[in-house]
Design an enzyme around this catalytic site. Structure first.
Site, PDB file in Angstrom:
ATOM      1  N   SER A 178      -5.178  -6.139  -7.536  1.00  0.00           N
ATOM      2  CA  SER A 178      -6.470  -5.526  -7.832  1.00  0.00           C
ATOM      3  C   SER A 178      -7.432  -6.518  -8.494  1.00  0.00           C
ATOM      4  O   SER A 178      -7.799  -7.515  -7.881  1.00  0.00           O
ATOM      5  CB  SER A 178      -6.244  -4.270  -8.689  1.00  0.00           C
ATOM      6  OG  SER A 178      -7.415  -3.508  -8.810  1.00  0.00           O
ATOM      7  N   ASP A 347      -5.442   3.388   0.099  1.00  0.00           N
ATOM      8  CA  ASP A 347      -6.027   2.740  -1.074  1.00  0.00           C
ATOM      9  C   ASP A 347      -7.513   3.079  -1.156  1.00  0.00           C
ATOM     10  O   ASP A 347      -8.308   2.617  -0.332  1.00  0.00           O
ATOM     11  CB  ASP A 347      -5.830   1.229  -0.986  1.00  0.00           C
ATOM     12  CG  ASP A 347      -6.116   0.513  -2.293  1.00  0.00           C
ATOM     13  OD1 ASP A 347      -6.881   1.053  -3.116  1.00  0.00           O
ATOM     14  OD2 ASP A 347      -5.574  -0.597  -2.491  1.00  0.00           O
ATOM     15  N   HIS A 376      -3.317   2.504  -4.089  1.00  0.00           N
ATOM     16  CA  HIS A 376      -3.607   1.313  -4.888  1.00  0.00           C
ATOM     17  C   HIS A 376      -2.490   0.974  -5.870  1.00  0.00           C
ATOM     18  O   HIS A 376      -2.174  -0.199  -6.090  1.00  0.00           O
ATOM     19  CB  HIS A 376      -4.911   1.541  -5.653  1.00  0.00           C
ATOM     20  CG  HIS A 376      -5.544   0.296  -6.170  1.00  0.00           C
ATOM     21  ND1 HIS A 376      -6.143  -0.633  -5.346  1.00  0.00           N
ATOM     22  CD2 HIS A 376      -5.670  -0.193  -7.435  1.00  0.00           C
ATOM     23  CE1 HIS A 376      -6.623  -1.629  -6.077  1.00  0.00           C
ATOM     24  NE2 HIS A 376      -6.343  -1.399  -7.334  1.00  0.00           N
TER      25      HIS A 376
END
Length: 408
Positions: A178, A347, A376
């Site tokens: 991320s 995601d 995610h």
């Protein structure tokens, strides 16, 4: 019907009244933080599993932040294996280095890499609990929080790599999740940083955010939350504070966003996340970040760019010598840098369209692994992560080493 949006000034007034009265802060929204952090990440989370070789390190960035690094050189299962090159783990937004050690040794990437013989270095960016403040500023100072992922990429990551290189005399494998991938991709466009990197593995890779589908995040963007918080003089984002727990309720907003599963409403539906361990995760997460970091991320969503922080026309001229902030040109990442990516169909933050945009701008052709049912958080906390992606990633790292060995 369009969702009504409060102007930032009015939102700031509402939040200010709520804070002063205390009446709009429902007690069941306030997350208690009971974990003691005395002794650092090694003592709290890594050594209890038997990884007694964990060592705490500290290094200072060019702008004075004291970053915490943990080194886990070997695990309990394979103490005698031949060491692999160093690997640096870079966590996501509102997380710290603990994110890589949240589950058992056979499920957590930090432990898995150690047990496979890698020289594991755990990164903690500025402002997080496992880093150690600033050389001259306190976290109560406005200036302490005057940064975004831009500084993390150009200062924090550069400092970590330089430190690890000095200790190991080796180039470094980088693993990001991320925000850790935003930092990595931005930093890799800089020749003086990418020259220290052997290869990179990017989980939920992000450089563009204009196609995110997270209704929760989009609600915050539409509320212009960052402007309201600026008007209130807030610079640190601590999701365990009263005001931000109240804002979470506002974003859910009586049904316009379904927050019955708050994590899924933010990140997308996670196929393999162990929800029974949420209480344990919340002993460590979330970590603080800066309001400026949130502003920068919201700029990416609104503008569809991968660029430096936008200060506005006049300050951009003073800061950058240009009316608009310079972009991070992904085509400047060397074609010779091996890159592996894993991304998911569920995601809501790292949307497939945005990932393909990133891939199209790279000169190289990264090894890409698509997992249709992954959200995610699955890339970090899936109970199936080892067989679904970590083993694949480790094979990629080994193939990189074999290529280097065969040419040296």
């Amino acid at each position: 019907m369009a969702t009504p949006v409060l102007p930032p000034l009015l939102l700031a007034v509402v939040l200010s009244l709520c804070i002063s009265s205390g009446e709009c802060l429902p007690g069941d929204l306030i997350i208690e933080h009971s974990q003691s952090y005395d002794g650092g990440l090694c003592l709290n989370l890594i050594e209890p599993w038997g990884y007694y070789t964990c060592v705490e390190h500290t290094t200072q960035t060019k702008d004075g932040f004291m970053l915490g690094l943990q080194r886990v050189s070997s695990g309990i299962a394979n103490l005698g294996v031949v060491k692999k090159p160093p690997v640096l783990l870079l966590h996501g937004l509102f997380m710290g280095g603990d994110a890589w050690f949240m589950d058992s040794p056979n499920q957590s990437l930090g432990f898995i890499l150690a047990d496979r013989g890698f020289d594991v270095w755990v990164g903690n960016v500025r402002g997080t609990k496992w880093s150690h403040g600033h050389a001259s500023l306190s976290d109560g100072d406005k200036e302490f929080w005057d940064w975004s992922w831009q500084e993390m990429a150009l200062y924090d990551l550069e400092t970590m790599l330089t430190y690890i290189n000095s200790k190991t005399n080796s180039k470094v494998f980088v693993v990001g999740h991320s925000q850790g991938t935003i930092m990595s991709l931005a930093a890799f466009t800089q020749p003086d940083i990418v020259c220290m990197v052997e290869a990179a593995a990017l989980l939920s890779p992000i450089s563009y955010l204009d196609h995110i589908t997270s209704k929760f995040v989009l609600n915050l963007v539409n509320l212009h939350l960052e402007e309201a918080l600026s008007l209130l003089g807030i610079h640190q984002l601590n999701l365990k504070s009263d005001i931000l727990t109240y804002i979470i309720e506002m974003a859910c907003d009586g049904g316009r966003v379904d927050c019955s599963d708050l994590l899924a409403s933010i990140t997308g539906e996670n196929c393999c996340f162990n929800s029974s361990r949420v209480d344990f995760y919340l002993e460590y997460e979330p970590h603080p970040s800066s309001l400026k970091n949130l502003k920068h991320l919201f700029q990416m969503i609104r503008k569809g760019t991968f660029a430096k922080y936008d200060y506005g026309t006049l300050k951009n001229l003073l800061q950058y010598g240009k009316l608009k902030p310079p972009t991070f040109d992904l085509s400047q990442i060397p074609e010779s840098l091996p890159i592996w990516m894993a991304y998911g169909g569920n995601d809501a933050l790292g949307d497939v369209i945005d990932v393909h945009h990133t891939l199209s701008e790279l000169r190289s052709k990264p090894n890409a692994l698509f997992l249709e049912d992954y959200g995610h958080v699955d890339f970090l906390l899936s109970t199936r992560a080892y067989e679904d992606l970590y083993d694949n990633m480790i094979s990629f790292f080994r193939s990189c080493r074999n290529e280097i060995s065969s040419t040296s």
